[in-house]
Structures are given as C-alpha cells and as structure tokens.
Scaffold this active site. Structure first.
Site, PDB file in Angstrom:
ATOM      1  N   ASP A 118       0.816  -1.221   0.000  1.00 34.82           N
ATOM      2  CA  ASP A 118       0.000   0.000   0.000  1.00 34.82           C
ATOM      3  C   ASP A 118       0.854   1.276   0.000  1.00 34.82           C
ATOM      4  O   ASP A 118       0.594   2.195   0.764  1.00 34.82           O
ATOM      5  CB  ASP A 118      -0.969  -0.027   1.201  1.00 34.82           C
ATOM      6  CG  ASP A 118      -1.952   1.142   1.157  1.00 34.82           C
ATOM      7  OD1 ASP A 118      -2.334   1.566   0.047  1.00 34.82           O
ATOM      8  OD2 ASP A 118      -2.328   1.653   2.229  1.00 34.82           O
ATOM      9  N   TYR A 119       1.876   1.285  -0.854  1.00 36.25           N
ATOM     10  CA  TYR A 119       2.561   2.571  -1.088  1.00 36.25           C
ATOM     11  C   TYR A 119       1.556   3.483  -1.784  1.00 36.25           C
ATOM     12  O   TYR A 119       0.897   3.066  -2.748  1.00 36.25           O
ATOM     13  CB  TYR A 119       3.805   2.368  -1.964  1.00 36.25           C
ATOM     14  CG  TYR A 119       4.994   1.914  -1.154  1.00 36.25           C
ATOM     15  CD1 TYR A 119       5.841   2.849  -0.568  1.00 36.25           C
ATOM     16  CD2 TYR A 119       5.241   0.569  -0.950  1.00 36.25           C
ATOM     17  CE1 TYR A 119       6.928   2.444   0.203  1.00 36.25           C
ATOM     18  CE2 TYR A 119       6.326   0.148  -0.177  1.00 36.25           C
ATOM     19  CZ  TYR A 119       7.158   1.096   0.396  1.00 36.25           C
ATOM     20  OH  TYR A 119       8.218   0.687   1.160  1.00 36.25           O
ATOM     21  N   GLU A 120       1.411   4.703  -1.300  1.00 39.32           N
ATOM     22  CA  GLU A 120       0.381   5.597  -1.847  1.00 39.32           C
ATOM     23  C   GLU A 120       0.944   6.872  -2.452  1.00 39.32           C
ATOM     24  O   GLU A 120       0.207   7.667  -3.016  1.00 39.32           O
ATOM     25  CB  GLU A 120      -0.624   5.952  -0.742  1.00 39.32           C
ATOM     26  CG  GLU A 120      -1.295   4.711  -0.161  1.00 39.32           C
ATOM     27  CD  GLU A 120      -2.622   4.995   0.508  1.00 39.32           C
ATOM     28  OE1 GLU A 120      -2.807   6.113   1.004  1.00 39.32           O
ATOM     29  OE2 GLU A 120      -3.471   4.076   0.517  1.00 39.32           O
ATOM     30  N   ASN A 121       2.239   7.087  -2.276  1.00 43.15           N
ATOM     31  CA  ASN A 121       2.857   8.294  -2.833  1.00 43.15           C
ATOM     32  C   ASN A 121       4.117   7.897  -3.576  1.00 43.15           C
ATOM     33  O   ASN A 121       4.892   7.065  -3.095  1.00 43.15           O
ATOM     34  CB  ASN A 121       3.219   9.265  -1.703  1.00 43.15           C
ATOM     35  CG  ASN A 121       1.982   9.771  -0.991  1.00 43.15           C
ATOM     36  OD1 ASN A 121       1.256  10.606  -1.513  1.00 43.15           O
ATOM     37  ND2 ASN A 121       1.720   9.231   0.192  1.00 43.15           N
ATOM     38  N   GLN A 183      -9.016   0.647  -3.791  1.00 45.09           N
ATOM     39  CA  GLN A 183      -9.735   1.514  -2.846  1.00 45.09           C
ATOM     40  C   GLN A 183     -10.849   2.270  -3.594  1.00 45.09           C
ATOM     41  O   GLN A 183     -10.700   3.443  -3.918  1.00 45.09           O
ATOM     42  CB  GLN A 183      -8.763   2.476  -2.168  1.00 45.09           C
ATOM     43  CG  GLN A 183      -7.633   1.754  -1.424  1.00 45.09           C
ATOM     44  CD  GLN A 183      -6.612   2.721  -0.827  1.00 45.09           C
ATOM     45  OE1 GLN A 183      -6.968   3.727  -0.230  1.00 45.09           O
ATOM     46  NE2 GLN A 183      -5.333   2.416  -0.985  1.00 45.09           N
TER      47      GLN A 183
END
Ligand code: NAG
Ligand code: NAG
Length: 272
Positions: A118-121, A183
C-alpha cells in the site's frame, strides 16, 4: 479482508465479529520503512499499527478461529503527519534483500500469513522510470517472500492516483498476487450504477477474479447502498470473491454492521 490498527486507537481483534465458513483476513496497518519522525531506515520495516495488536494477540485470534489470517500492509499514506513516499533505491538488489530480511523478521514475530502493498505516494518526477523501479523491487520482494514460504498471501491496494505503478506491478508479477484491494471509495462513485462502471474499468486494468469491491466505514464513496451495489455487480457477471473493508478502527461506532452483513453476503454467495 479488513484493515485494522491504522488510527492508533486501542483496537483489538476480539471485538470484531468473525463468522465460520469464510476466510477472514486482518490487514495490520502499517509496517513502514521509517522511524517515528518519518525518516527512511534503509529498508527496515517497523510496525506502526496500534500497540494493542501484539504478537500474542495475533497468535490468539488465529488459534481461536482457524479461518483467520493476518497480513501486514507496507507503508500507507503517512507516519505522524509525514507523508511516506516510494523512493528509488540505487541498489535494487540490496533493497530487495534488506526488505526481505526485515519483513521476514516481522512475519515471524507477528505470526503473519501475508503482505499487503500500500505505497500511496510516488516521486513526482520521471513517473515512468520510478514506477518501473517500484514494480521490479516490490515484485521481486513478494516473489521471494512466497518462494521462501515466509508468507502465503499477497494483496495490493491501489487507489485512483496510483493505478499506473500498480498495473505495472500486476502485469509483471500478477502470478504471485492473490487479491487486488482497489480503494473504490477514493473513486468518487456514489451510486450502484457508477460503482459498476468503475468496477468494469478496474477489472480491465487488473483481473476481475482477483479484484475485490471495497467499502470505507464512515468514509468516502458509496455508503448505505453498498450491498445493493454488490448484487448489481453479481447481476452483471462479476463473482464477488471477497470484500475489503477499511477499517475495524471505525467499525465499533455502528456495531460492526458492515462486517456482519459482508460476511452474510459472502456466505450466501458461496453457498449458491
Ligand atoms: C522457489 O523457486 C525455485 C527456483 O525457481 C523453484 O524451483 C521452487 O519450486 C520455488 N519454490 C516455491 C515454494 O515456490
Ligand atoms: C453460512 O452458510 C451455511 C450454509 O448455508 C449456514 O449453515 C451458516 O449458518 C451460515 N453462516 C452464517 C454466519 O450466515
């Protein structure tokens, strides 16, 4: 699947209703390559989930329910308000081997069955290069974790702004990825029909059989028409192979309504 522990609230596994007959996966949020100030620690993942979710409590919930598995999720959005980004390791081999040892020790300590990505950036510059670096490093990491039997489950959690690097990861390493926890609540769809259109899009980007519909408790996106939406997905030929919920931290406020109803829904779909 349900995320747990990300808000820092003193949550426990025990209060979450778990039914027999379906698989229940808790996803601990989050294991982060950072110290408490958000500085990278050279691929050493530390647990930042609620301290109430101890190794003993993981062992206990798994002993009590044979259908429970526990994963840890890598990264998330931020730690103590500092945004966490994927960074480009200069030495890929070293990153993969450090990340492997670090996650393996976390998996042993916490009795983990799997990993969620869940790396989001991502770095803003040079999108294409950076995303291929991500796909390679994470892909090799999850391949190795499975190959060495450290874990048996891999999930990924793209959202609308990170679909591109995750598609690349999925295209190259889809074989070792079990579920896609997109998501959907970030996609700003508010009606069953628009959720269906969005689901079709994400199914074309990933794999419809691995893609799970998702729901955010007290959150963004679709709320009380979630189950109507699931029935619409089924009517349109999508098998519902699971549901992802974010998160158990918020769920006591409505007495785990969505957790209960999701398990009923899945149990009934499985039995027909
Ligand atoms: C690990 O990889 C080796 C070499 O490719 C392969 O022979 C072996 O079957 C794999 N083991 C598992 C558990 O995937
Ligand atoms: C799940 O389905 C089985 C078979 O239909 C039923 O016996 C069981 O009570 C159901 N469990 C729940 C929690 O609904």
């Amino acid at each position: 699947m349900e995320y747990i522990g990300a808000t820092g609230a003193p949550v426990t596994f025990d209060s979450v209703p778990i039914e027999k007959g379906i698989n229940f996966h808790f996803i601990l949020g989050f294991a982060i390559d950072a110290d408490p100030s958000g500085n990278a620690q050279n691929d050493k993942f530390s647990p930042f989930w609620a301290e109430t979710l101890t190794p003993n409590s993981v062992a206990a919930i798994k002993a009590r329910h044979s259908n429970v598995k526990v994963l840890a999720s890598l990264s998330g959005w931020s730690v103590n308000n500092k945004v966490i980004r994927w960074y480009d390791p200069i030495d890929h081999k070293l990153w993969i081997s450090n990340a492997f040892s670090s996650f393996k020790s976390l998996a042993i300590t916490y009795h983990l069955d799997g990993i969620d990505i869940d790396y989001e950036n991502f770095p803003r510059h040079g999108d294409a290069n950076n995303s291929s670096n991500f796909a390679h490093c994470i892909g090799e990491l999850i391949t190795l974790l499975k190959n060495q039997s450290v874990i048996s489950l891999v999930t990924i959690a793209p959202f609308h702004l990170t679909v591109k690097p995750y598609m690349e990861l999925f295209d190259r390493y889809g074989e070792v990825i079990d579920y896609v926890n997109h998501q959907f609540y970030t996609d700003k769809v508010l009606t069953p029909q628009s959720y269906l259109e969005d689901f079709k899009l994400r199914a074309s980007q990933f794999d419809k059989n691995k893609l799970l519909p998702s729901y955010e408790v007290n959150g963004r996106g679709i709320q009380d028409v979630f189950f109507e939406t699931l029935r619409l997905l089924e009517k349109n030929g999508f098998g519902i192979n699971g549901i992802m919920i974010f998160s158990a931290d918020a769920a006591p406020s409505n007495n785990y309504y969505y957790e209960r109803k999701s398990q009923d829904f899945l149990n009934n779909s499985i039995s027909i």
